[in-house]
Design an enzyme around this catalytic site. Structure first.
Site, PDB file in Angstrom:
ATOM      1  N   GLY A 125       1.010  -1.223   0.015  1.00  0.00           N
ATOM      2  CA  GLY A 125       0.042  -0.106   0.050  1.00  0.00           C
ATOM      3  C   GLY A 125       0.999   1.153   0.044  1.00  0.00           C
ATOM      4  N   SER A 126       2.086   1.184  -0.591  1.00  0.00           N
ATOM      5  CA  SER A 126       2.644   2.617  -0.501  1.00  0.00           C
ATOM      6  C   SER A 126       1.993   3.633  -1.453  1.00  0.00           C
ATOM      7  CB  SER A 126       4.130   2.303  -0.986  1.00  0.00           C
ATOM      8  OG  SER A 126       4.287   1.804  -2.580  1.00  0.00           O
ATOM      9  N   ASN A 127       1.606   2.823  -2.485  1.00  0.00           N
ATOM     10  CA  ASN A 127       0.606   4.074  -3.374  1.00  0.00           C
ATOM     11  C   ASN A 127      -0.685   4.430  -2.692  1.00  0.00           C
ATOM     12  OD1 ASN A 127       1.575   4.196  -6.307  1.00  0.00           O
ATOM     13  ND2 ASN A 127       2.148   1.931  -5.806  1.00  0.00           N
ATOM     14  N   LEU A 167      -4.962  -7.440  -6.599  1.00  0.00           N
ATOM     15  CA  LEU A 167      -4.446  -8.678  -7.665  1.00  0.00           C
ATOM     16  C   LEU A 167      -5.472  -9.423  -8.001  1.00  0.00           C
ATOM     17  CD1 LEU A 167      -0.875  -9.319  -6.099  1.00  0.00           C
ATOM     18  CD2 LEU A 167      -1.404  -7.895  -7.834  1.00  0.00           C
ATOM     19  N   ILE A 221     -11.359  -7.792 -11.384  1.00  0.00           N
ATOM     20  CA  ILE A 221     -12.794  -7.138 -10.728  1.00  0.00           C
ATOM     21  C   ILE A 221     -13.881  -7.785 -11.543  1.00  0.00           C
ATOM     22  CG2 ILE A 221     -13.728  -5.010 -10.606  1.00  0.00           C
ATOM     23  CD1 ILE A 221     -11.189  -4.645  -9.096  1.00  0.00           C
ATOM     24  N   ASN A 232      -6.578   2.191 -12.671  1.00  0.00           N
ATOM     25  CA  ASN A 232      -5.555   0.997 -12.117  1.00  0.00           C
ATOM     26  C   ASN A 232      -3.965   1.787 -12.479  1.00  0.00           C
ATOM     27  OD1 ASN A 232      -4.468  -1.258 -11.258  1.00  0.00           O
ATOM     28  ND2 ASN A 232      -4.238  -1.840 -13.215  1.00  0.00           N
ATOM     29  N   HIS A 234      -0.261   0.440 -13.697  1.00  0.00           N
ATOM     30  CA  HIS A 234       0.500  -0.983 -13.838  1.00  0.00           C
ATOM     31  C   HIS A 234       1.810  -0.466 -13.987  1.00  0.00           C
ATOM     32  CE1 HIS A 234       0.973  -4.973 -15.441  1.00  0.00           C
ATOM     33  NE2 HIS A 234       1.630  -4.159 -16.334  1.00  0.00           N
ATOM     34  N   ASP A 276      -6.173  -4.550 -18.149  1.00  0.00           N
ATOM     35  CA  ASP A 276      -5.184  -3.759 -18.624  1.00  0.00           C
ATOM     36  C   ASP A 276      -5.141  -3.045 -20.131  1.00  0.00           C
ATOM     37  OD1 ASP A 276      -2.375  -5.895 -17.212  1.00  0.00           O
ATOM     38  OD2 ASP A 276      -3.695  -4.249 -16.307  1.00  0.00           O
ATOM     39  N   GLU A 324       5.608   5.897  -9.657  1.00  0.00           N
ATOM     40  CA  GLU A 324       4.347   5.790  -9.139  1.00  0.00           C
ATOM     41  C   GLU A 324       3.859   6.753  -7.948  1.00  0.00           C
ATOM     42  OE1 GLU A 324       4.537   1.832  -7.925  1.00  0.00           O
ATOM     43  OE2 GLU A 324       4.037   1.042  -9.974  1.00  0.00           O
TER      44      GLU A 324
HETATM   45  C1  GRF Z   1       2.652  -1.255  -7.566  1.00  0.00           C
HETATM   46  O1  GRF Z   1       4.079  -1.348  -8.560  1.00  0.00           O
HETATM   47  C2  GRF Z   1       1.851  -1.106  -8.832  1.00  0.00           C
HETATM   48  O2  GRF Z   1       2.128  -0.667  -9.893  1.00  0.00           O
HETATM   49  C3  GRF Z   1       1.282  -2.478  -9.073  1.00  0.00           C
HETATM   50  O3  GRF Z   1       1.411  -2.952  -7.630  1.00  0.00           O
HETATM   51  C4  GRF Z   1       2.352  -2.407  -6.998  1.00  0.00           C
HETATM   52  C5  GRF Z   1       1.661  -2.020  -5.581  1.00  0.00           C
HETATM   53  O4  GRF Z   1       2.689  -1.379  -4.825  1.00  0.00           O
HETATM   54  N1  GRF Z   1      -0.035  -2.680  -9.399  1.00  0.00           N
HETATM   55  P1  GRF Z   1       2.059  -0.834  -3.299  1.00  0.00           P
HETATM   56  O5  GRF Z   1       1.372  -1.855  -2.659  1.00  0.00           O
HETATM   57  O6  GRF Z   1       1.591   0.531  -3.590  1.00  0.00           O
HETATM   58  O7  GRF Z   1       3.536  -0.451  -2.526  1.00  0.00           O
END
Ligand code: GRF
Length: 188
Positions: A11-13, A83, A86, A100, A102, A143, A172
């Site tokens: 969940g870093s994003n 992952l 959907i 999304n 990618h 995708d 990202e």
């Molecule tokens: C990211 O690399 C994103 O592109 C992919 O899954 C990863 C999620 O990373 N879909 P995080 O959980 O947000 O760190």
């Protein structure tokens, strides 16, 4: 606008998105939902006082996730490392409102099974001179939804899948929150 983030992992994003909108009047992150009860993303949600919700694939396919999103009056669904496939009724409930990210330059390295380190290993094996990120709308073909944004970074022979992953994650974290802000503003 009310955003929900679906994530299966670290969940870093999701964290960067919660940070970006925490004092914003443009949007609020109303829910973090995960199919993994122990996903670290749920810990991150607590830090930002964002409600968490966990569900199984069966529950998602039974419509529980859709009902939760409707109950929380969510306008946009953001997939950030989610992952599971959907279900179509969920995609149809958010037409051009599901986004999304990618970790590659689609259409390269897209499709089932291409996620996480697998993507960076494939980029390395192919000896590509660059890689990057793709932010796109989600449609039935996953995708293949409309591409909203791409950013690239060079790959050098000395790079490993791990150093490639670091460069991609940096892209990202740099761009995903701003791209989300720009599209939720533009659409009606
Ligand atoms: C990211 O690399 C994103 O592109 C992919 O899954 C990863 C999620 O990373 N879909 P995080 O959980 O947000 O760190």
């Amino acid at each position: 606008k009310r955003l929900a983030i679906l994530a299966s992992g670290s969940g870093s994003n999701a964290e960067k998105i919660m940070e970006h909108f925490q004092n914003s009047e443009k949007a609020t992150v109303g829910l973090i939902a995960s199919n993994k009860p122990d996903a670290f993303v749920l810990e991150r949600a607590k830090k930002f006082d964002v409600p968490g919700f966990t569900f199984t694939r069966k529950e998602m396919e039974a419509g529980d996730l859709l009902r939760k999103l409707q109950a929380k009056q969510i306008d946009w669904v953001i997939l950030a490392g989610f992952l599971l496939k959907i279900p179509e009724d969920l995609i149809r409930a958010f037409p051009d409102r599901m986004v999304n990210i990618h970790p590659a330059l689609l259409p390269n390295y897209g499709g089932k099974g291409m996620y996480g380190m697998k993507v960076h290993e494939a980029v390395k094996a192919a000896g590509d001179a660059q890689t990057g990120i793709t932010i796109h709308l989600v449609n039935e073909n996953y995708d293949e939804g409309k591409i909203i944004f791409q950013a690239a970074t060079p790959v050098s022979p000395g790079d490993s899948p791990e150093t490639i992953a670091e460069k991609v994650h940096a892209l990202e974290h740099r761009y995903f929150p701003e791209v989300i802000e720009s599209i939720i503003k533009k659409e009606s």
